[in-house]
Scaffold this active site. Structure first.
Site, PDB file in Angstrom:
ATOM      1  N   ARG A  15       0.836  -1.210   0.000  1.00 46.65           N
ATOM      2  CA  ARG A  15       0.000   0.000   0.000  1.00 46.65           C
ATOM      3  C   ARG A  15       0.863   1.250   0.000  1.00 46.65           C
ATOM      4  O   ARG A  15       0.530   2.255  -0.639  1.00 46.65           O
ATOM      5  CB  ARG A  15      -0.951  -0.012   1.209  1.00 46.65           C
ATOM      6  CG  ARG A  15      -1.951   1.147   1.168  1.00 46.65           C
ATOM      7  CD  ARG A  15      -2.991   1.066   2.267  1.00 46.65           C
ATOM      8  NE  ARG A  15      -2.405   1.186   3.594  1.00 46.65           N
ATOM      9  CZ  ARG A  15      -3.095   1.049   4.727  1.00 46.65           C
ATOM     10  NH1 ARG A  15      -4.399   0.786   4.684  1.00 46.65           N
ATOM     11  NH2 ARG A  15      -2.508   1.163   5.889  1.00 46.65           N
ATOM     12  N   LYS A  36      -2.435   7.271   1.623  1.00 43.11           N
ATOM     13  CA  LYS A  36      -2.131   7.490   3.033  1.00 43.11           C
ATOM     14  C   LYS A  36      -1.024   8.537   3.087  1.00 43.11           C
ATOM     15  O   LYS A  36       0.157   8.233   3.262  1.00 43.11           O
ATOM     16  CB  LYS A  36      -1.700   6.165   3.678  1.00 43.11           C
ATOM     17  CG  LYS A  36      -2.141   6.069   5.111  1.00 43.11           C
ATOM     18  CD  LYS A  36      -2.085   4.674   5.628  1.00 43.11           C
ATOM     19  CE  LYS A  36      -1.897   4.677   7.130  1.00 43.11           C
ATOM     20  NZ  LYS A  36      -2.881   5.423   7.900  1.00 43.11           N
ATOM     21  N   GLU A  57     -15.870   6.798   6.242  1.00 38.08           N
ATOM     22  CA  GLU A  57     -15.103   6.079   7.264  1.00 38.08           C
ATOM     23  C   GLU A  57     -14.967   7.001   8.456  1.00 38.08           C
ATOM     24  O   GLU A  57     -15.612   8.049   8.522  1.00 38.08           O
ATOM     25  CB  GLU A  57     -13.728   5.682   6.714  1.00 38.08           C
ATOM     26  CG  GLU A  57     -12.893   6.868   6.269  1.00 38.08           C
ATOM     27  CD  GLU A  57     -11.465   6.498   5.872  1.00 38.08           C
ATOM     28  OE1 GLU A  57     -10.985   5.425   6.248  1.00 38.08           O
ATOM     29  OE2 GLU A  57     -10.831   7.306   5.188  1.00 38.08           O
TER      30      GLU A  57
HETATM   31  N1  PXG Z   1      -8.874   5.077   7.682  1.00 32.13           N
HETATM   32  C1  PXG Z   1      -7.914   5.999   7.832  1.00 32.13           C
HETATM   33  C2  PXG Z   1      -8.184   7.378   7.381  1.00 32.13           C
HETATM   34  C3  PXG Z   1      -6.681   5.633   8.395  1.00 32.13           C
HETATM   35  O1  PXG Z   1      -5.725   6.546   8.521  1.00 32.13           O
HETATM   36  C4  PXG Z   1      -7.518   3.373   8.645  1.00 32.13           C
HETATM   37  C5  PXG Z   1      -8.704   3.795   8.069  1.00 32.13           C
HETATM   38  C6  PXG Z   1      -7.355   1.928   8.992  1.00 32.13           C
HETATM   39  O2  PXG Z   1      -6.494   1.305   8.059  1.00 32.13           O
HETATM   40  P1  PXG Z   1      -5.574   0.079   8.437  1.00 32.13           P
HETATM   41  O3  PXG Z   1      -4.861  -0.244   7.190  1.00 32.13           O
HETATM   42  O4  PXG Z   1      -4.660   0.549   9.535  1.00 32.13           O
HETATM   43  O5  PXG Z   1      -6.463  -1.005   8.884  1.00 32.13           O
HETATM   44  C7  PXG Z   1      -6.478   4.306   8.833  1.00 32.13           C
HETATM   45  C8  PXG Z   1      -5.210   3.851   9.479  1.00 32.13           C
HETATM   46  C9  PXG Z   1      -1.396   6.476  13.420  1.00 32.13           C
HETATM   47  C10 PXG Z   1      -2.681   6.148  12.873  1.00 32.13           C
HETATM   48  O6  PXG Z   1      -1.302   7.427  14.193  1.00 32.13           O
HETATM   49  C11 PXG Z   1      -2.829   5.586  11.613  1.00 32.13           C
HETATM   50  C12 PXG Z   1      -4.074   5.321  11.130  1.00 32.13           C
HETATM   51  C13 PXG Z   1      -5.135   5.598  11.894  1.00 32.13           C
HETATM   52  C14 PXG Z   1      -4.975   6.149  13.147  1.00 32.13           C
HETATM   53  C15 PXG Z   1      -3.738   6.447  13.642  1.00 32.13           C
HETATM   54  O7  PXG Z   1      -0.440   5.780  13.108  1.00 32.13           O
HETATM   55  N2  PXG Z   1      -4.259   4.810   9.866  1.00 32.13           N
END
Ligand code: PXG
Length: 290
Positions: free
Chosen positions: A50, A149, A182
């Site tokens: 990703r 991301k 989301e």
């Molecule tokens: N949506 C968004 C906008 C995200 O940033 C997810 C969904 C979940 O994706 P994953 O692949 O992790 O199942 C994310 C994930 C951090 C942090 O501080 C990162 C995320 C979310 C919250 C905190 O590292 N990313």
């Protein structure tokens, strides 16, 4: 803590990036957040894949192959002797000049931090959390595609501030058509009559790795799954609601915009999927020490 920057390890105090890095100046870069359980990095290949998709979308050439990136993550976990933890992988456009021009940045910076994270208080995982819908709309695909991301997380941070001002820890973001996309850092799932629903990626959700894992587990368990357009009405009238993310893992939601969801407690489908998820984290992942 030993922090990886471009192939070398630095102490926390010495791990420094230029103030002319476009990651800082313009949020020009990308990142991943990855979990590690019992000395194994969970879904490492998927996260790295990703990362490279995000890089492609912002026209950033990461100066290493995916295999090298995987090895760098493993080496960083080893250097920190991590068993359970959270890995932050960041690639910035690199040092440039004032002015947007990305072609002035000659060398992307690759940073890996292997640490820990506790996103929400423990009791919310057992009791369920209360969330709200916020006015800040999820980025339109033609602005910053929500699948990227990127280091420009202001869209989500503004929504998080709105949630926090209202006294809750997470928020539902709608897309520009008014459908549920989301949450600020988590994907959202609903259960209605034992069927599992989650908004489609086209609604403006990140291609969540945990989302994908939960869909796989549900499919293997023989559940009916669909990805329809979801409105707030659908959320309020769901039997269950829960969020997924690498940092959040799986967390139940028991109230949305003041409406109790289902029985107001974590539901049976959530509990079943949580059990399957925990089993998976125990037995899969890229081992740090072979
Ligand atoms: N949506 C968004 C906008 C995200 O940033 C997810 C969904 C979940 O994706 P994953 O692949 O992790 O199942 C994310 C994930 C951090 C942090 O501080 C990162 C995320 C979310 C919250 C905190 O590292 N990313």
């Amino acid at each position: 803590m030993k922090i990886y920057i471009n192939g070398s390890f630095f102490s926390e105090a010495d791990a420094k990036i230029s103030v002319f890095d476009h990651g800082l100046l313009y949020g020009d870069g990308i990142f991943e957040g990855i979990r590690m359980y019992n000395g194994r990095v969970f879904k490492l290949v998927e996260h790295v894949e990703r990362l490279y998709y995000s890089a492609k979308a912002i026209a950033l050439n990461i100066p290493m192959t995916q295999e090298e990136m995987i090895r760098a993550v493993v080496e960083t976990c080893k250097a920190n002797n991590l068993g359970d933890g959270y890995i932050r992988l960041v690639v910035t456009r690199g040092e440039g000049t004032l002015g947007l021009a990305p072609d002035r940045c000659k060398k992307p910076q690759v940073i890996i931090i292997a640490s820990t994270i506790q996103l929400y208080p423990e009791e919310l995982y057992t009791k369920g959390m209360s969330i709200i819908t916020v006015p800040t709309t999820r980025n339109h695909h033609n602005a910053i595609n929500p699948a990227i991301k990127s280091l420009n997380y202001l869209n989500n941070i503004l929504a998080k501030i709105e949630a926090s001002n209202a006294g809750v820890q997470e928020a539902i973001m709608l897309n520009s058509q008014g459908y549920v996309a989301e949450c600020t850092g988590d994907n959202i799932f609903l259960v209605k009559r034992n069927q599992l629903f989650t908004p489609p990626l086209s609604a403006g959700a990140l291609y969540g790795i945990t989302r994908g894992t939960v869909l796989d587990l549900a499919r293997e368990a023989g559940m009916e799954i669909s990805e329809p357009d979801v409105t707030r009405y659908d959320v309020y009238n769901a039997d269950e609601c829960f969020l997924t993310g690498s940092a959040a893992e799986l967390i139940p939601v028991t109230k949305v915009d003041g409406r109790q969801i289902g029985e107001g407690t974590p539901g049976p489908v959530f509990k079943k999927l949580l059990g399957l998820f925990h089993d998976l984290t125990k037995r899969s992942g890229t081992a740090i020490f072979e």
